[in-house]
Design an enzyme around this catalytic site. Structure first.
Site, mmCIF file in Angstrom:
data_model
loop_
_atom_site.group_PDB
_atom_site.id
_atom_site.type_symbol
_atom_site.label_atom_id
_atom_site.label_comp_id
_atom_site.label_asym_id
_atom_site.label_seq_id
_atom_site.Cartn_x
_atom_site.Cartn_y
_atom_site.Cartn_z
ATOM 1 N N CYS A 140 41.883 77.149 46.916
ATOM 2 C CA CYS A 140 40.872 76.111 46.709
ATOM 3 C C CYS A 140 39.868 76.571 45.634
ATOM 4 C CB CYS A 140 40.142 75.843 48.025
ATOM 5 S SG CYS A 140 38.755 74.717 47.811
ATOM 6 N N LYS A 185 48.420 37.320 25.797
ATOM 7 C CA LYS A 185 47.815 38.398 26.602
ATOM 8 C C LYS A 185 47.798 39.699 25.798
ATOM 9 C CE LYS A 185 48.675 38.380 31.042
ATOM 10 N NZ LYS A 185 47.984 38.430 32.336
ATOM 11 N N TYR A 197 35.528 26.779 30.940
ATOM 12 C CA TYR A 197 36.498 26.644 29.845
ATOM 13 C C TYR A 197 37.213 25.290 29.813
ATOM 14 C CZ TYR A 197 39.868 28.151 33.439
ATOM 15 O OH TYR A 197 40.623 28.266 34.576
ATOM 16 N N ASP A 200 38.887 37.306 32.289
ATOM 17 C CA ASP A 200 39.661 37.984 33.328
ATOM 18 C C ASP A 200 38.878 37.941 34.635
ATOM 19 O OD1 ASP A 200 41.613 39.389 34.543
ATOM 20 O OD2 ASP A 200 41.174 41.307 33.585
ATOM 21 N N GLU A 220 40.033 30.443 22.144
ATOM 22 C CA GLU A 220 38.900 30.937 22.929
ATOM 23 C C GLU A 220 39.339 32.126 23.762
ATOM 24 O OE1 GLU A 220 38.340 27.962 26.484
ATOM 25 O OE2 GLU A 220 39.123 26.909 24.732
HETATM 26 S S1 IVH Z 1 42.721 26.755 30.222
HETATM 27 C C1 IVH Z 1 45.517 23.498 31.680
HETATM 28 N N1 IVH Z 1 41.085 28.542 29.201
HETATM 29 O O1 IVH Z 1 44.011 31.799 32.653
HETATM 30 C C2 IVH Z 1 44.641 24.533 31.119
HETATM 31 N N2 IVH Z 1 42.319 29.145 31.131
HETATM 32 O O2 IVH Z 1 47.168 30.398 33.321
HETATM 33 C C3 IVH Z 1 44.033 25.375 32.126
HETATM 34 N N3 IVH Z 1 41.820 31.383 31.983
HETATM 35 O O3 IVH Z 1 44.282 31.203 35.771
HETATM 36 C C4 IVH Z 1 43.548 26.697 31.752
HETATM 37 N N4 IVH Z 1 40.314 31.904 30.487
HETATM 38 O O4 IVH Z 1 41.988 30.468 35.067
HETATM 39 C C5 IVH Z 1 41.988 28.275 30.173
HETATM 40 N N5 IVH Z 1 39.569 29.991 28.225
HETATM 41 C C6 IVH Z 1 40.452 29.732 29.189
HETATM 42 C C7 IVH Z 1 40.765 30.656 30.187
HETATM 43 C C8 IVH Z 1 41.729 30.329 31.145
HETATM 44 C C9 IVH Z 1 40.960 32.313 31.562
HETATM 45 C C10 IVH Z 1 42.732 31.563 33.138
HETATM 46 C C11 IVH Z 1 42.887 30.389 34.024
HETATM 47 C C12 IVH Z 1 44.286 30.504 34.567
HETATM 48 C C13 IVH Z 1 44.986 31.320 33.536
HETATM 49 C C14 IVH Z 1 45.941 30.475 32.732
#
Ligand code: IVH
Length: 688
Positions: free
Chosen positions: A418, A324, A231, A124, A120
């Site tokens: 300028c 990333k 999520y 951001d 998924e």
């Molecule tokens: S799952 C234990 N799913 O990415 C699992 N995190 O370090 C918890 N984030 O700050 C996270 N999109 O807030 C998950 N589809 C997604 C996400 C997501 C963004 C962020 C999350 C966290 C960082 C993961």
């Protein structure tokens, strides 16, 4: 309440319930499904009826009423809350090879157990957790350090995509986790508005989302149009085991969607590394077509029963990983360098490049910052430049593509005069930038000065935005700040802007003109220290203006002051003292001040001293207070004769300590034996 009045209230309770359900249904259709089931007019009528009923019968108003969407609650502080389930972060990588390793390791650990992954988007934004009990939103908390976060419930309630009450079936007690993002459209509109009001724009949607969740006034947060992307569904394993939907992560998200959450549809079940890789490659490109920012892809084992089996590392689960995206980079020929004069006179070199497609937009121009930057990067005529777009919206020049460097490439010739007014540029000692010193005669600087003058923290004339000031300048009606006070209704009514790129023009109407005149009149009561700040003297910020105003008390004393006398004022260094003295020597400025004084602006300190109980005492203020903002408590100290200093020393009389005060300050105060006062003790001291 007696039985009789309870029965009497029943029909009202019923109507409130009915209205709430209707409004939430229309909201849901509008924000989740992009469907308008009723006209704005009809919708507003229903909402108004509900607002009126709740006002009349506050005991029947629920904290999760749809009226809370517009905000209203003020957060003096954000209560710190310990997460019931810690908010873990994910292991993350920029390397596909590490994703291949993750997949192989997971497969090995699970042996012959059949399983799949979900891929998924990695949104951001800002992570938050929403607690629902009995289907009602009861608390919203930021991630914080993963263990403790801030309670931002009243701001979260204003986000249209956060359900306040759930629909259909739902577990009695769970947490919905997700990311609050700022969709590009809303973010750009908001940033434009900020710039028009003379405020610094946010660098990217993430920063703006994070700032929005921490707004003290939830009504302001409501205006930001944030979005919540869910999520994760978190609950006690004994509760999860009662629901089949909870067996898989994708099942949980599907269920959450039925409950009313916004779950993005871009989620895919993948069986192997090839499918995972294809998903990543697709979104690396397609992400620029999304209406919000993502910075990667999250891969999770789909079968929740396997999560325990895979376990955790020190700080992240072994059943998930984040990939990333790298910042996108391209190289493109530099065609020319032009020079732009900013509102403060700073001249900025700008690279004009062969248009190139990068991260969803065509890039033609990018800043070259200043002469030092060009020198450090060794940028020369005819070079090809590498430009990059990461989390930021604005493309950055990150280097020279040496493959195309010509042997005889000559250095960039920097502007010496300028480009707007032809005045030779100057460079202040120790500063990299060059600027145009003709601050009272250079067009962008004049408009910049006008913008600064009307800004909220200066004269606060909000009916004059950047566009109108530019118009007044272009029409020759206003060439300096004093001209503003000569404006008349006749001059303003019917004033027409030039056509924009779509050929549209706008005209100042009677009402608009009246507002401008009224705002100018209201500005006559703005205190002297802010008038002084509004003049826009170089290096004299809000604090400096306050110090100068309090020291000299009257504009005439300030005008008469020598450089040495100016430098005696706390926080005014030699450089600023010299600039201030020069400013008040210039006959042009003296004439402006004469005209402003004639118009009725405040030119001396109105004594607002309320007492002298704190005379001779020096205070350090730290932390967060319940009845005062920090600025208010500082003003209170000064109004009672005390002095506020920023750091603790042996000369400090008291430390006024609020909640969440830094441990360093506390330690230092204890070490030096400085008495520490709570907010209450401070008030007792003043009232003694
Ligand atoms: S799952 C234990 N799913 O990415 C699992 N995190 O370090 C918890 N984030 O700050 C996270 N999109 O807030 C998950 N589809 C997604 C996400 C997501 C963004 C962020 C999350 C966290 C960082 C993961």
């Amino acid at each position: 309440m007696d039985l009789f009045s309870q029965i009497e209230l029943d029909p009202i309770r019923k109507r409130i319930e009915e209205l709430s359900q209707l409004i939430e249904k229309y909201n849901h259709e509008y924000y989740m499904n992009d469907t308008s089931l009723i006209s704005d007019y009809e919708f507003d009528k229903l909402l108004q009826e509900l607002i009126d009923l709740e006002r009349q019968y506050p005991e029947l108003a629920s904290p999760n009423s749809p009226t809370q969407r517009v905000g209203g609650e003020i957060n003096k502080t954000f209560r710190q809350v310990t997460h019931r389930f810690p908010m873990l972060s994910l292991g993350n990588t920029y390397s596909i090879d590490e994703i291949v390793e993750f997949e192989a390791r997971t497969r090995k650990l699970l042996g012959s157990i059949p399983f799949s992954y979900t891929c998924e988007l990695k949104y951001d934004g800002v992570a938050i957790g929403l607690t629902y009990k009995g289907g009602e939103l009861v608390q919203a908390v930021t991630r914080g350090n993963g263990t403790i976060g801030d309670d931002i419930t009243s701001n979260a309630r204003t986000i249209a995509t956060i359900p306040l009450r759930l629909r259909g079936d739902f577990p009695d007690d769970f947490e919905a986790r997700g990311e609050v993002v700022y969709p590009y459209d809303a973010f750009n509109a908001f940033n434009q508005q900020r710039e028009a009001e003379g405020e610094e724009p946010f660098a990217n949607p993430r920063n703006a989302a994070s700032g929005s969740l921490k707004l003290q006034d939830s009504r302001e947060c409501a205006k930001r149009k944030l979005m919540f992307c869910m999520y994760f569904m978190m609950m006690h394993p004994s509760l999860a085991s009662q629901y089949r939907q909870c067996d898989t992560h994708s099942g949980r998200l599907e269920w959450a969607k039925q409950m009313g959450f916004k779950v993005q549809p871009y989620i895919q079940e993948c069986r192997d590394i090839d499918e995972i890789r294809a998903f990543i490659e697709y979104w690396d490109q397609a992400r620029w077509n999304l209406p919000f920012a993502i910075d990667g892809i999250v891969i999770k084992v789909n079968q929740t029963a396997l999560w325990d089996q895979l376990g955790l590392t020190a700080k992240s689960p072994r059943w998930a990983i984040a990939y990333k995206f790298k910042a996108q980079q391209v190289s493109t020929p530099l065609l020319s360098v032009s020079f732009q004069v900013g509102r403060t006179g700073i001249v900025t070199p700008v690279a004009n490049m062969e248009p190139v497609w990068l991260g969803g937009t065509t890039v033609r121009r990018a800043t070259l910052v200043n002469a030092d930057f060009i020198e450090k990067m060794d940028i020369r005529e005819g070079d090809h430049l590498f430009i990059e777009k990461g989390g930021e919206i604005i493309p950055k020049v990150v280097g020279v593509d040496m493959e195309y460097r010509k042997v005889d490439a000559s250095p960039i010739s920097y502007a010496t005069v300028c480009p707007e007014c032809g005045t030779p540029l100057v460079q202040l000692e120790g500063e990299a930038g060059r600027y145009c010193p003709n601050s009272d005669g250079c067009p962008p600087q004049i408009v910049g000065r006008l913008e600064h003058f009307v800004a909220r923290k200066a004269m606060n004339i909000d009916s004059l935005g950047s566009e109108r000031l530019q118009l007044l300048y272009n029409k020759g009606l206003v060439k300096n700040i004093a001209d503003l006070y000569d404006l008349t209704m006749e001059q303003l009514v019917g004033l027409e802007t030039e056509a924009d790129i779509n050929g549209r023009r706008s005209t100042i109407q009677e009402k608009g003109a009246e507002n401008i005149i009224a705002a100018l009149e209201a500005s006559l009561s703005v205190p002297f220290e802010r008038v002084l700040f509004a003049l826009g003297i170089r290096f004299v910020g809000e604090v400096g203006a306050k110090k100068l105003a309090r020291h000299f008390k009257h504009i005439d004393a300030l005008i008469a002051a020598s450089v040495d006398e100016l430098a005696e004022v706390e926080d005014i260094g030699n450089k600023t003292a010299q600039v201030v003295a020069d400013y008040f020597k210039d006959p042009f400025h003296l004439d402006i001040i004469r005209r402003l004084r004639k118009a009725g602006l405040q030119m001396d300190i109105v004594d607002n001293q309320r007492g002298s109980q704190l005379e001779g005492l020096a205070f350090v203020v730290s932390g967060v207070f319940s009845d005062f903002s920090r600025d208010e408590i500082k003003a209170h100290i000064e109004q009672h004769g005390g002095k506020v200093v920023s750091s603790i020393s042996a000369k400090t009389s008291y430390l006024v300590a609020g909640e969440k005060m830094g441990p360093e300050k506390l330690k230092k105060a204890e070490k030096l034996g400085i008495p520490i006062l709570s907010e209450e003790e401070y008030l007792q001291l003043v009232n003694k």
